[in-house]
Structure formats: C-alpha cells, structure tokens
Design a protein around this motif. Structure first.
Motif, short mmCIF file in Angstrom:
data_model
loop_
_atom_site.label_atom_id
_atom_site.label_comp_id
_atom_site.label_asym_id
_atom_site.label_seq_id
_atom_site.Cartn_x
_atom_site.Cartn_y
_atom_site.Cartn_z
N ILE A 35 -1.01 7.74 1.28
CA ILE A 35 -2.29 8.34 0.86
C ILE A 35 -3.42 7.80 1.71
CG2 ILE A 35 -3.94 8.50 -1.04
CD1 ILE A 35 -1.42 8.36 -2.93
N GLU A 36 -3.43 6.50 1.93
CA GLU A 36 -4.49 5.88 2.74
C GLU A 36 -4.45 6.38 4.18
OE1 GLU A 36 -3.85 1.71 2.05
OE2 GLU A 36 -4.55 1.86 -0.02
N ARG B 110 -8.64 13.91 2.49
CA ARG B 110 -8.48 13.32 1.16
C ARG B 110 -7.77 14.32 0.25
NH1 ARG B 110 -9.83 9.49 -1.98
NH2 ARG B 110 -11.59 8.35 -1.16
N GLU C 271 5.46 1.32 -4.43
CA GLU C 271 4.01 1.51 -4.64
C GLU C 271 3.24 1.28 -3.35
OE1 GLU C 271 0.19 -0.08 -7.23
OE2 GLU C 271 2.13 -1.07 -7.51
N LYS C 272 3.59 0.25 -2.63
CA LYS C 272 2.90 -0.06 -1.37
C LYS C 272 3.03 1.09 -0.38
CE LYS C 272 2.41 -4.19 0.24
NZ LYS C 272 2.44 -5.50 0.88
N THR D 169 3.97 1.92 6.02
CA THR D 169 3.74 0.49 5.83
C THR D 169 4.56 -0.29 6.86
OG1 THR D 169 3.59 0.93 3.45
CG2 THR D 169 3.84 -1.37 4.11
N ILE E 174 3.74 4.32 -1.02
CA ILE E 174 3.01 5.50 -1.51
C ILE E 174 1.52 5.35 -1.25
CG2 ILE E 174 2.31 6.70 -3.63
CD1 ILE E 174 5.22 6.32 -4.60
N ARG E 175 0.99 4.19 -1.55
CA ARG E 175 -0.44 3.95 -1.29
C ARG E 175 -0.74 4.05 0.21
NH1 ARG E 175 -3.42 2.33 -5.54
NH2 ARG E 175 -2.31 1.61 -7.39
N SER E 176 0.15 3.54 1.05
CA SER E 176 -0.06 3.61 2.50
C SER E 176 -0.09 5.04 3.00
CB SER E 176 1.04 2.83 3.24
OG SER E 176 0.92 1.45 3.01
#
Length: 114
Positions: free
Chosen positions: A103-104, A112, A96-97, A64, A99-101
């Motif tokens: 994965i994305e 995936r 959270e941001k 991020t 972790i999501r970054s």
C-alpha cells in the motif's frame, strides 16, 4: 502483472468490457499500471494485495526487504507458489508488514487506493 496483462486491462477498461481492475504491486510491471491509473482517474483501479507468486517461470519477490520478511520467501527468494505455503512459513507480522509495504509503495508512486 506483466506487459500483456496491462495492455489487455487498459483496453478492456477503456472499451467498457470490464468495470474495474487491480494492480499487484510486487510484480515487475506494477509501476506502469499505476502510472496509467493516475492518468485515468475515472477508472476503477484498486490494489490486489499479493502474498503468492504462482507461475513457474514468471515470479516476483516482496516489496519489503527480504531480511524483514524471510517467511514470505521460498528458496528462490520469490513469494511462495501457494497460500498453504505462506500460512506454514510466514508470521502474521510478516504478512502485515508486506501488505503495508505494498500500500505504501502505491502511495509513494502517487496513487492512493480508496
């Protein structure tokens, strides 16, 4: 994490010495590991979601943009060395941001996790 770790993991997976491995997306050699994982779909490769960078001289920042997760970064603009530092400085939203970054980013590279 690094070229040497990638080389070792690939050999051990291929030789059946280990049955699974994980990629830390913020690390400099993550894309190389993801490329190999895509080329070897029968291998059990996951993501090691990463919020620390414990080494003294080999370190990494966040996926991020830094301005969006300043609490995850130390004075060197790298992830904190230890978990208690993350807990002390980062908000749940920043965690959270990031972790999501991670994965994305893996998905953007064509892998995936499941």
């Amino acid at each position: 994490m690094c070229p040497e770790a990638n080389i070792a993991a690939k050999k051990m997976l291929t030789d059946g010495v280990i049955q699974s491995a994980a990629v830390m997306i913020p690390c400099p050699n993550a894309k190389e590991a993801i490329t190999w994982a895509k080329e070897h779909p029968s291998m059990d490769i996951g993501l090691h979601l990463t919020l620390t960078s414990e080494w003294q001289t080999y370190r990494w920042g966040t996926v991020t943009p830094a301005a969006e997760v300043p609490g995850l970064l130390d004075e060197d603009h790298k992830m904190w060395h230890e978990v208690p530092q993350v807990v002390q400085h980062a908000s749940a939203e920043e965690v959270e941001k990031e972790i999501r970054s991670q994965i994305e980013q893996s998905i953007a590279w064509g892998y995936r996790p499941d």
